[in-house]
Design an enzyme around this catalytic site. Structure first.
Site, PDB file in Angstrom:
ATOM      1  N   LYS A  88       0.850  -1.201   0.000  1.00  0.00           N
ATOM      2  CA  LYS A  88       0.000   0.000   0.000  1.00  0.00           C
ATOM      3  C   LYS A  88       0.881   1.245   0.000  1.00  0.00           C
ATOM      4  CE  LYS A  88      -3.990   2.025   2.444  1.00  0.00           C
ATOM      5  NZ  LYS A  88      -4.808   1.999   3.684  1.00  0.00           N
ATOM      6  N   SER A 108      -9.854   0.230   7.030  1.00  0.00           N
ATOM      7  CA  SER A 108      -9.273   0.311   5.684  1.00  0.00           C
ATOM      8  C   SER A 108      -8.649  -0.975   5.177  1.00  0.00           C
ATOM      9  CB  SER A 108      -8.221   1.421   5.625  1.00  0.00           C
ATOM     10  OG  SER A 108      -8.854   2.667   5.712  1.00  0.00           O
ATOM     11  N   SER A 159      -9.731   2.612   2.855  1.00  0.00           N
ATOM     12  CA  SER A 159      -8.841   3.280   1.940  1.00  0.00           C
ATOM     13  C   SER A 159      -7.956   2.331   1.136  1.00  0.00           C
ATOM     14  CB  SER A 159      -7.927   4.235   2.716  1.00  0.00           C
ATOM     15  OG  SER A 159      -7.083   3.497   3.586  1.00  0.00           O
TER      16      SER A 159
END
Ligand SMILES: [Mg+2]
Ligand SMILES: [Zn+2]
Lengths: 100, 509, 506
Positions: free
Chosen positions: C79, C178, C154
């Site tokens: 990420k 997330s 997210s």
């Protein structure tokens, strides 16, 4: 609950947060924050004085580091992402006001 | 900038009572910074580092970096709190103080806010005449220093009118203890003396604890002085100003005196004092207004989520308490007795903020009288001269006690005369190294080789036969001309007494 | 040859260890898959140019007989919230475009040491603010199950990457869900460890007291294997827990044998509103509970009266901490700078932050600045921190009665792109079930529970355990996973309609 969010307050918050908000942004944020704040203000319903605040989810204390040198960046690493540099330092345009 | 109107100091004191307050920032001399493992520029070992060479990710707020507390800095802070007579908080914590400034890598300062590590203490401050003034301490808290800005392109090197600024983050994250006093009442006409003596006392304390290099010209010790006046008989405190950047003990005294005179003139003329920060200007001996306090000073403090509470073990506190050096007043009494100084001599040392220097010089082997003489004499004279030049260095900044002791040793063993020693000292102050280094580099040692002296004497006697005659006739004072010629030939690097002896010896042959 | 991208990380690791497959082959297969499908999915912001070299290095070491870790040679998606020295790290923001970190996040450094092969950086809502990945400054990621739908957020990029077989493993971060909510909407597994269980060093901070890094995978065992690599004490993170952790892979293997459900007390929160939950989500949840009950679990109704204040507390704590954490993006040391002719540095900072931050980021910074400002602190930030205490007490009381708590991982299946973007409050309510774990610091895992009847989209079930009991979640998650796989006759992702049609032709 009477709304506390006004365009002037939003503009002031923009100054504190160093974000140059346009008039259009101020207007939009005022409306949105008003709705959001109305919804989140309910935390005070249950947050009575006898309840302690939790700032860390897992309680720890006395987490220290030995006083030994490490982790140094090279000057090249320090400056590697600098938008502007001169004389081994970061360069910024004129500063308004006084030294802290 | 318009010149401030000033009221005569005695007149000001007739009309108003001054109330003082101080915030002193002490840079700790730990190996590493408060929250990172970067080497600490407030430790003299790293003082000369180039810009941005002592920077770890957290010091410049790099994305993803996290702070970790320096254990030694915590111990030092507790020791300092104890030496200030404070209570040590069973639990204290860090907070973020949020404001934007280019020298602040994260745009927040990690400090302590509602839970400082030390609180409620007092220190006894001794004035030159021996009066003891108790100064109440509100708190001492841990925090980090900011980086350094250099303003380029303006006429003065000041921020106003500068074209651009350069940022060096070496100092960012240096461990600080901020000591905040409560309001100090009743100092009256001695307010400037108390101010100076307070800073001296803090300096004495941190030096005797060994937790800071305490060199004011390097910013290891920085004083913000708060001054307010209230009309005689009024209960309510007047509006205060906070004078920043006062970076020598002498300047603290001058700045407080200046603010009293300035504020008194305004108040007496029916004016109002603006609550503001003011800046001290060493060169002009004046203060000028900074940014007025505004609602932009909303620091949005909140507990630092990246750090945990500091909960010192009671045993640690007691261990540190047991290791405290004696309190400054007691120390002064002891040293005065040990050194056998007169009141006047001792006051000279204390007033110059040179107690620690003299003590260390004596410890390094010099006689107390010699140590005192160097610090309060020659070094103070040079310091005063730098002040006149606007560079404002303290005597204590000019040389180390070890250097002074070495210099005296060179005199005691006859390598240097007093006069030569002063030249050597100039070299030391100019950064040419230790006295021995300067002697070697400048070739300043006394010529103790009798052969060289005799050759010069014989030459002088031969070139002035009339003088030789007079000496032989018993007019011994005539030898002065020969001694002068020889000293000149030796470029002053001879012991005049020895030359005299040899002249009389050679003339008799 | 089998399609290497379809293998679980554990299965791929076995083939690598036996040298049936090389890391270069495995890595190339995933790079090819990315080339084929990522134009549609947009899971990646950056694909590593070095991946094949790194893989070749692992193969060389293995050939030389070196003892390598269990995941050595397996590709990993990272990420973009995690800083990396060899790839830009933007946290999905324009303000950090092209930013190169001089250090690796601890989890990345540990993954490298363990021989994992970084494939690239995955898309995310800007600074991890969002539940849909629509707030990325670099354009949205699309859900592999339906390209018109969001992949969650997210960490939509990481979830979509593993769901679309572009990577077997990914790293995520979870501040309010997330990791878990994207797992829910993409039919994958996401684990948020106990706060402090995994280092935050090098994770670009959103809300420091809530953020936690964790694994994003297709199976519970894979999550355990990756958690074993990245977890454990890190002296660079003061909030990192110092204790030794058991092997989470071992816990998952143990759970998969089936006994873990026998006598397990599973708490179901009675106050969790049925309204707002999509029917198919509730049905899938109840079916999973039935399956657990059928294998010996006991379902216990518990009360968590303060969870209803969780979203409100979260949207005070998060913006407050974020407003401070994001102050460093000021144009001085790194990142974007907008020049203001004749302006002061203050003007430059304000203009840069206006241009460099997206609307959601500005909204939360202004909200957080408000919550912390003089006069409002006690009512807002202070009260929110007290709600955390109350939620922790709810958890303590619940865990006195049950071993784990189960909830649907999110109220709805993947919604359409653009559907909620203009209604921040609706967007915030997505996190209602995931937020309490972050506020209290307890671990949570989301695993697929099935498909919603009405739209055929994946649904996840979340399990929560007491702080430090992460291993329990791996045991329980793997046990339910085994039961459901049996029932389905294969992984849920086999039924994702878009994936088979997305060949190299597109
Ligand atoms: Mg202060
Ligand atoms: Zn301070």
């Amino acid at each position: 609950m009477v709304s506390e969010i006004t365009p002037d307050l939003v503009r002031h918050l923009g100054v504190l947060a160093r974000i140059q908000l346009s008039d259009e942004e101020v207007e939009r944020l005022t409306g949105q924050l008003d709705v959001i704040v109305d919804n989140i203000a309910k935390v005070s319903e249950v947050a009575t004085p006898d309840i302690a605040a939790t700032s860390h989810p897992i309680a720890l204390q006395n987490v220290f580091r030995p006083d030994e040198v490490g982790d140094l960046l090279t000057p090249a690493q320090v400056l590697q992402n600098a938008p502007e540099a001169a004389d081994g330092r970061f360069r910024v345009t004129a500063i308004l006001g006084e030294e802290q | 900038m318009a010149k401030d109107a000033l009221m005569d100091f005695d007149k000001a004191l007739e009309l108003f009572e001054p109330v003082l307050g101080f915030e002193v920032h002490v840079e700790l001399n730990t190996e590493t910074k408060m929250f990172s493992a970067a080497a600490n520029p407030a430790n003299s070992a790293n003082h000369a580092a180039g810009p941005n060479t002592l920077v770890a990710p957290v010091d410049m707020g790099l994305p993803g970096a996290l702070p970790v507390v320096n254990e030694t800095a915590v111990r030092y802070s507790i020791s300092l709190g104890l030496a200030l007579g404070c209570s040590i908080a069973p639990s204290s914590r860090f907070a973020r103080k949020n404001y934007f400034y280019p020298d602040l890598g994260k745009n927040y300062q990690i400090s302590q806010y509602d839970e400082p590590i030390a609180f409620e203490g007092h220190v006894d401050v001794e004035l030159a005449d021996g009066t003891i003034v108790p100064v109440p301490i509100e708190r001492a808290h841990m925090e980090e220093d900011a980086g350094k800005l250099t303003h380029v392109g303006g006429a003065t090197g000041r921020i106003q009118g500068a074209e651009y600024s350069l940022v060096d983050y070496n100092r960012a994250g240096v461990p600080l203890v901020e000591i905040v006093t409560k309001p100090i009442y009743g100092t009256e006409h001695r307010a400037p003396d108390v101010a100076k003596a307070y800073v001296q006392t803090i300096r004495d304390i941190v030096l005797s604890l060994g937790i800071s290099d305490a060199r004011m010209e390097r910013g290891n010790l920085r004083c913000d002085a708060n001054v307010s006046l209230r009309p005689r008989g009024q209960e309510k405190l007047g509006t205060r100003t906070e004078t920043k950047n006062v970076n020598s003990m002498r300047s603290v005294e001058r700045a407080v005196r200046y603010e009293i005179q300035r504020q008194a003139a305004i108040l007496a003329a029916g004016g109002k004092i603006t609550q503001e920060t003011r800046h001290w200007h060493e060169d002009t001996g004046t203060t000028s207004p900074g940014r007025p306090k505004s609602d932009a000073d909303d620091y949005r403090y909140f507990p630092e989520p990246d750090l945990l509470p500091v909960v010192p073990a009671p045993e640690l506190i007691e261990q540190l308490r047991g290791a405290l050096p004696e309190p400054p007043a007691a120390r002064r009494r002891r040293l005065k007795a040990e050194w056998g100084f007169t009141d006047l001599e001792f006051q000279d040392v204390v007033n110059g903020g040179l107690l620690a220097e003299v003590e260390a010089t004596v410890a390094a082997g010099a006689a107390p009288a010699s140590a005192r003489k160097w610090w309060t004499g020659e070094l103070t004279r040079i310091a005063n001269a730098t002040s006149a030049e606007g560079t404002g260095r303290e005597a204590s900044d000019l040389a180390t006690p070890a250097q002074v002791a070495e210099l005296q040793l060179l005199i005691d063993e006859g390598t240097l005369t007093d006069k030569l020693a002063r030249q050597v000292l100039e070299g030391v102050v100019a950064g040419e190294g230790s006295p021995k280094d300067v002697v070697a580099a400048r070739g300043l040692a006394v010529v103790s080789d009798d052969g060289a002296l005799i050759a010069a004497i014989d030459e002088a006697l031969a070139s002035q036969p009339d003088v030789l005659e007079k000496i032989r006739d018993g007019k011994v004072q005539a030898a002065g001309a020969i001694i002068g010629a020889v000293m000149k030939a030796m470029k002053g690097q001879a012991d005049a007494a020895r030359v005299r002896e040899l002249v009389l010896e050679r003339a008799a042959q | 040859m089998t399609d290497l991208t379809k293998l679980s990380a554990a299965a791929l690791a076995d083939k690598l260890a036996s040298r049936e497959v090389s890391s270069v082959e495995a890595t190339r297969a995933h790079l090819d898959r990315i080339a084929a499908v990522d134009g549609d999915i947009h899971a990646f912001l950056h694909v590593s140019e070095r991946a094949l070299d790194v893989a070749a290095g692992i193969d060389t070491r293995r050939a030389a007989g070196e003892q390598l870790g269990p995941l050595a040679g397996v590709p990993l998606a990272i990420k973009d919230v995690l800083v990396t020295t060899d790839m830009p790290s933007t946290s999905g923001s324009k303000i950090l475009e092209g930013y190169m970190s001089p250090f690796d996040a601890t989890v990345v450094a540990r993954a490298r040491v363990a021989g994992l092969v970084p494939l690239g950086k995955t898309n995310m809502d800007e600074f991890a603010m969002g539940s849909s990945t629509e707030h990325s400054a670099y354009g949205p990621t699309r859900n592999p199950w339906d390209l018109e739908r969001i992949p969650g957020g997210s960490g939509g990029g990481s979830a979509a990457a593993v769901a679309a077989f572009e990577a077997p493993l990914a790293l995520g971060s979870d501040t309010g869900g997330s990791i878990r909510q994207p797992a829910h909407v993409t039919g994958t597994v996401g684990m948020k460890p106990t706060y402090g269980g995994v280092s935050r060093y090098g994770a670009i901070a959103l809300a420091s007291s809530l953020d936690q890094v964790g694994p994003v995978t297709r199976t519970v065992l894979d999550a355990g294997l990756l958690h074993d690599v990245i977890g454990g004490h890190d002296p660079h993170d003061s909030t990192s827990l110092a204790e030794a952790w058991p092997s989470f892979a071992a816990a998952a293997r143990e759970g998969a044998t089936g006994d873990a459900l026998k006598g397990l007390r599973v708490g179901v929160i009675k106050e969790l509103p049925d309204s707002g939950f999509q029917a198919g989500v509730s049905e899938s949840f109840r079916a999973a509970l039935d399956a657990m009950q059928a294998h010996g679990a006991e379902i216990v109704e518990i009360s968590a009266p303060h969870f209803e204040y969780g979203v409100a507390a979260y949207y005070l704590v998060l913006p407050a901490e974020a407003s401070s954490n994001l102050a460093k993006f000021d144009s001085v040391r790194f990142g974007m700078r907008v020049d203001v002719p004749g302006g002061t540095v203050e003007d430059v900072m304000a203009a840069t932050r206006d241009a460099g931050f997206g609307d959601e980021v500005k909204r939360r910074i202004i909200l957080g600045t408000y919550a912390l400002s003089a006069g409002y602190y006690d009512a807002y930030y202070g009260s929110a921190q007290k709600v955390r205490t109350l939620i922790q007490r709810d958890f303590d009381e619940a865990f006195a009665q049950v071993d784990v708590i189960a909830t649907p991982s999110a109220p709805t299946t993947a919604f359409k792109l653009g559907e909620k973007i203009d209604d921040p409050l609706q967007m915030y309510l997505n996190d209602v079930t995931t937020i309490p774990a972050n506020l209290a610091g307890v671990p949570g895992i989301s695993i697929p529970s099935g498909l919603a009847a009405e739209d055929g989209l994946p649904v996840g079930i979340q399990f929560l355990a007491p702080a430090r009991e992460d291993a329990r979640l791996y045991r329980v998650g793997a046990a339910l996973e085994a039961v459901l796989l049996d029932e389905w006759g294969g992984p849920l992702l086999d039924r994702a309609p878009m994936l088979d049609s997305m060949g190299g032709a597109r």
